[in-house]
Design a protein around this motif. Sequence first.
Motif, PDB file in Angstrom:
ATOM      1  N   GLU A  65       0.940  -1.158   0.060  1.00  0.00           N
ATOM      2  CA  GLU A  65      -0.178  -0.091   0.089  1.00  0.00           C
ATOM      3  C   GLU A  65       0.754   1.232   0.174  1.00  0.00           C
ATOM      4  OE1 GLU A  65      -4.380  -0.618   2.250  1.00  0.00           O
ATOM      5  OE2 GLU A  65      -2.633  -1.054   3.374  1.00  0.00           O
ATOM      6  N   LEU A 116       2.642   1.764  -3.392  1.00  0.00           N
ATOM      7  CA  LEU A 116       1.784   1.989  -4.304  1.00  0.00           C
ATOM      8  C   LEU A 116       1.695   3.568  -4.309  1.00  0.00           C
ATOM      9  CD1 LEU A 116      -0.697  -0.942  -4.428  1.00  0.00           C
ATOM     10  CD2 LEU A 116       0.806  -0.437  -6.235  1.00  0.00           C
ATOM     11  N   SER A 175       2.659   6.228  -7.229  1.00  0.00           N
ATOM     12  CA  SER A 175       1.605   7.127  -7.544  1.00  0.00           C
ATOM     13  C   SER A 175       1.951   8.605  -7.394  1.00  0.00           C
ATOM     14  CB  SER A 175       0.383   6.824  -7.090  1.00  0.00           C
ATOM     15  OG  SER A 175      -0.102   5.632  -7.425  1.00  0.00           O
ATOM     16  N   VAL A 201      -1.876  -6.750  -4.143  1.00  0.00           N
ATOM     17  CA  VAL A 201      -2.203  -5.774  -4.869  1.00  0.00           C
ATOM     18  C   VAL A 201      -3.632  -5.747  -5.172  1.00  0.00           C
ATOM     19  CG1 VAL A 201      -2.144  -4.303  -6.759  1.00  0.00           C
ATOM     20  CG2 VAL A 201       0.043  -5.118  -5.518  1.00  0.00           C
ATOM     21  N   SER A 202      -4.138  -6.844  -5.445  1.00  0.00           N
ATOM     22  CA  SER A 202      -5.724  -7.195  -5.751  1.00  0.00           C
ATOM     23  C   SER A 202      -6.505  -6.838  -4.501  1.00  0.00           C
ATOM     24  CB  SER A 202      -5.866  -8.426  -6.338  1.00  0.00           C
ATOM     25  OG  SER A 202      -5.217  -8.764  -7.677  1.00  0.00           O
ATOM     26  N   ALA A 257      -6.801  -3.193  -3.938  1.00  0.00           N
ATOM     27  CA  ALA A 257      -7.948  -2.609  -4.766  1.00  0.00           C
ATOM     28  C   ALA A 257      -9.134  -3.002  -4.441  1.00  0.00           C
ATOM     29  CB  ALA A 257      -7.463  -3.032  -6.086  1.00  0.00           C
ATOM     30  N   THR A 258      -9.367  -4.188  -3.850  1.00  0.00           N
ATOM     31  CA  THR A 258     -10.614  -4.592  -3.586  1.00  0.00           C
ATOM     32  C   THR A 258     -11.022  -4.007  -2.191  1.00  0.00           C
ATOM     33  OG1 THR A 258     -10.242  -6.873  -4.654  1.00  0.00           O
ATOM     34  CG2 THR A 258     -12.022  -6.783  -2.873  1.00  0.00           C
ATOM     35  N   LEU A 264     -10.357  -1.084  -1.260  1.00  0.00           N
ATOM     36  CA  LEU A 264     -10.865   0.463  -1.642  1.00  0.00           C
ATOM     37  C   LEU A 264     -12.090   0.318  -2.719  1.00  0.00           C
ATOM     38  CD1 LEU A 264      -7.332   1.997  -2.389  1.00  0.00           C
ATOM     39  CD2 LEU A 264      -8.740   2.078  -0.294  1.00  0.00           C
ATOM     40  N   LEU A 265     -12.497  -0.560  -3.462  1.00  0.00           N
ATOM     41  CA  LEU A 265     -13.396  -0.724  -4.302  1.00  0.00           C
ATOM     42  C   LEU A 265     -14.684  -1.487  -4.208  1.00  0.00           C
ATOM     43  CD1 LEU A 265     -11.130  -0.187  -7.372  1.00  0.00           C
ATOM     44  CD2 LEU A 265     -12.179   1.442  -6.319  1.00  0.00           C
TER      45      LEU A 265
END
Length: 179
Positions: A27, A30, A34, A121-122, A125-126, A128-129
Amino acid sequence: MSEQPVFLGPEIVEKYLVYSTLIPLLEKALINYSSGKEGGVVQPIRTIVPVAKHRGFLGVMPAFSAEDDALTTKLVTFYETKTSSDIPSHQATVLLFEPSNGTLKAVIDGQVITDKRTAAVSAIATKLLKPSPAEVLCILGSGAQAHSHYQAFTQQFLFKEVNKSRDYNNKRNRCSCIG
């Protein structure tokens, strides 16, 4: 004369690379990546070298993190047709260097790292989404990535039901989740 680099095989990587530690570190990585130059991560686009004679490819993925003072390169080979079922189509090795002078410090089996990093990483993302509450986990596929995603997701989230497609390449099962 410099010391020989350490070799870390898949058993050692599996034992010590745990999701509870890996996910927070990724995290942060990333976020740093970014943030552009301010994040201190240099990760150029991977270089792919065709090995046309043998229907294969070599991928080279270098990276440097100023914050972590870490310099690595991941090497991945991919062969479209395997000559033996004992040899995976994808093979990976991670090289760890001393960033202050470029000395090779470690050669690390990269398959476990690749599988766990991808799943971690999946999971990020999960987190957060995903809609709340998400009660069913469905995994398409049955290979190493399916296994690592199952491990990461069931350690990070609570699901009432976990399903997986046994054969994603089978068109009849492609859109259905079966136990």
